[in-house]
Design an enzyme around this catalytic site. Structure first.
Site, short mmCIF file in Angstrom:
data_model
loop_
_atom_site.label_atom_id
_atom_site.label_comp_id
_atom_site.label_asym_id
_atom_site.label_seq_id
_atom_site.Cartn_x
_atom_site.Cartn_y
_atom_site.Cartn_z
N TYR A 1 -26.78 39.30 1.08
CA TYR A 1 -25.62 39.12 1.96
C TYR A 1 -24.61 40.22 1.64
CZ TYR A 1 -21.71 36.49 4.17
OH TYR A 1 -20.64 36.08 4.95
N LYS B 1 -28.21 40.52 5.39
CA LYS B 1 -27.21 40.05 6.36
C LYS B 1 -26.04 41.01 6.23
CE LYS B 1 -24.06 36.02 6.54
NZ LYS B 1 -23.26 36.30 7.70
N GLY C 1 -23.84 40.89 11.35
CA GLY C 1 -23.00 39.82 10.80
C GLY C 1 -21.74 39.49 11.58
O1 MN9 Z 1 -21.26 34.66 9.20
C1 MN9 Z 1 -19.25 35.25 10.24
N1 MN9 Z 1 -18.55 35.89 9.21
C2 MN9 Z 1 -17.46 35.38 8.67
C3 MN9 Z 1 -20.71 35.38 9.94
O2 MN9 Z 1 -16.92 34.39 9.08
C4 MN9 Z 1 -16.91 36.08 7.52
C5 MN9 Z 1 -18.99 35.82 11.63
O3 MN9 Z 1 -19.75 35.06 12.50
C6 MN9 Z 1 -17.52 35.76 12.05
O4 MN9 Z 1 -16.98 34.49 11.82
C7 MN9 Z 1 -17.32 36.09 13.53
C8 MN9 Z 1 -15.87 36.11 13.94
O5 MN9 Z 1 -15.19 37.19 13.33
O6 MN9 Z 1 -17.92 37.30 13.81
#
Ligand code: MN9
Length: 294
Positions: A137, A165, A189
């Site tokens: 990750y 990821k 991601g």
């Molecule tokens: O897992 C998410 N990352 C975080 C992935 O929340 C840090 C993304 O899906 C974000 O929430 C999304 C909105 O910024 O892209």
């Protein structure tokens, strides 16, 4: 190894908490079913979106168990076991393996500014503790560790590592990872740049907004695959209008408000995240209505 079951659209599963901060397991089960009905290919459990680092290790294992019970063998399950302690990560990885998960994933250890060799050691220790494949990750903005192509090259000498990821807007890096050799699965991601990630070679995506926009993002992926770029851009624009609004109020709070409005009680985020405000609820109600009408 055949990596096909790891490709596709994965929801980074949210964890619902009631007002006192307790996990709402019934809502998790409903959310799992809802996602599968919407065509999601799998779940990433206990990661950033799942507030995994605000759960105790025991709680994270309880969530792994709950998701497995709800999903059974219908979709691919990835357990996020990353934390600051190698031993705790190994303990959670062993639990995921016993439960029948398909892979484990881990964010790099944080806080102490561990040197590169220590981080490589952490990943190798996790990999040798389980027979499950491992997905790295990479989330540099959050934990300060940037997976370079050289470090990835070192780690991917070991066949147990199957994917990355990539939670970063650095599309050049994403494309370089994809060129490392073997059929490494690279996940985009940030949902707001899914189309860019696909264009640079991503095999799939793991994200939080797929919890409630699974259908929309599946269509973006299919349109892209079929070379229907204009339609894919239209879908991405629609999704990004929604994500821009969510960012004003906090992404996880907004997602919980939307899903609650859609009929699955997602409660609140856990402290120190702030409670969901009335303004957030009012704005997300409109978004939920829009999604339900599509
Ligand atoms: O897992 C998410 N990352 C975080 C992935 O929340 C840090 C993304 O899906 C974000 O929430 C999304 C909105 O910024 O892209």
């Amino acid at each position: 190894m055949d990596n096909s079951k790891f490709k596709g659209l994965f929801s980074a599963l949210l964890t619902p908490f009631d007002k006192s901060g307790k996990i709402m397991f019934d809502s998790i089960k409903r959310l799992v079913d809802f996602n599968i009905e919407n065509g999601i290919d799998g779940f990433y459990v206990g990661g950033s979106t799942g507030e995994g680092l605000l759960l105790t290790n025991e709680e994270r294992k309880q969530v792994f168990k709950c998701v497995k019970e709800a999903a059974q063998d219908r979709v691919t399950l990835i357990a996020h076991v990353g934390t600051i302690s190698t031993d705790a990560a190994i303990d959670m990885a062993k639990c995921a393996e016993e439960l029948g998960y398909d892979a484990v994933s881990a964010v790099a250890p944080f806080y102490y500014g561990f040197p590169q060799e220590a981080i490589i050691g952490y990943y190798n220790d996790i990999a040798s503790s389980t027979s499950l494949p491992v997905i790295i990750y990479n989330f540099p903005n959050s934990n300060g560790f940037y997976l370079t192509k050289d470090i990835a090259n070192e780690l991917f000498k070991n066949e147990k590592f199957i994917g990355i990821k990539h939670t970063s807007s650095d599309m050049f890096a994403l494309q370089r990872f994809k060129q490392l050799g073997r059929d490494i699965v690279v996940y985009n991601g940030f949902d707001e740049t899914l189309l860019a990630g696909l264009a640079m070679g991503a095999d799939g995506a793991i994200g939080s907004t797929y919890n409630f926009m699974g259908k929309k993002f599946k269509k973006i992926m299919n349109d892209f695959k079929q070379g229907n770029l204009e339609e894919a851009q239209k879908g991405q624009n629609e999704a990004d209008e929604i994500i821009s609004e969510m960012i004003k109020y906090g992404v996880f709070q907004s997602e919980k408000a939307i899903l609650t409005e859609m009929g699955i009680d997602m409660g609140e985020c856990r402290r120190p995240f702030l409670p969901i405000t009335d303004e957030c609820r009012a704005s997300m109600k409109k978004i939920a209505e829009q999604i339900l009408s599509e």
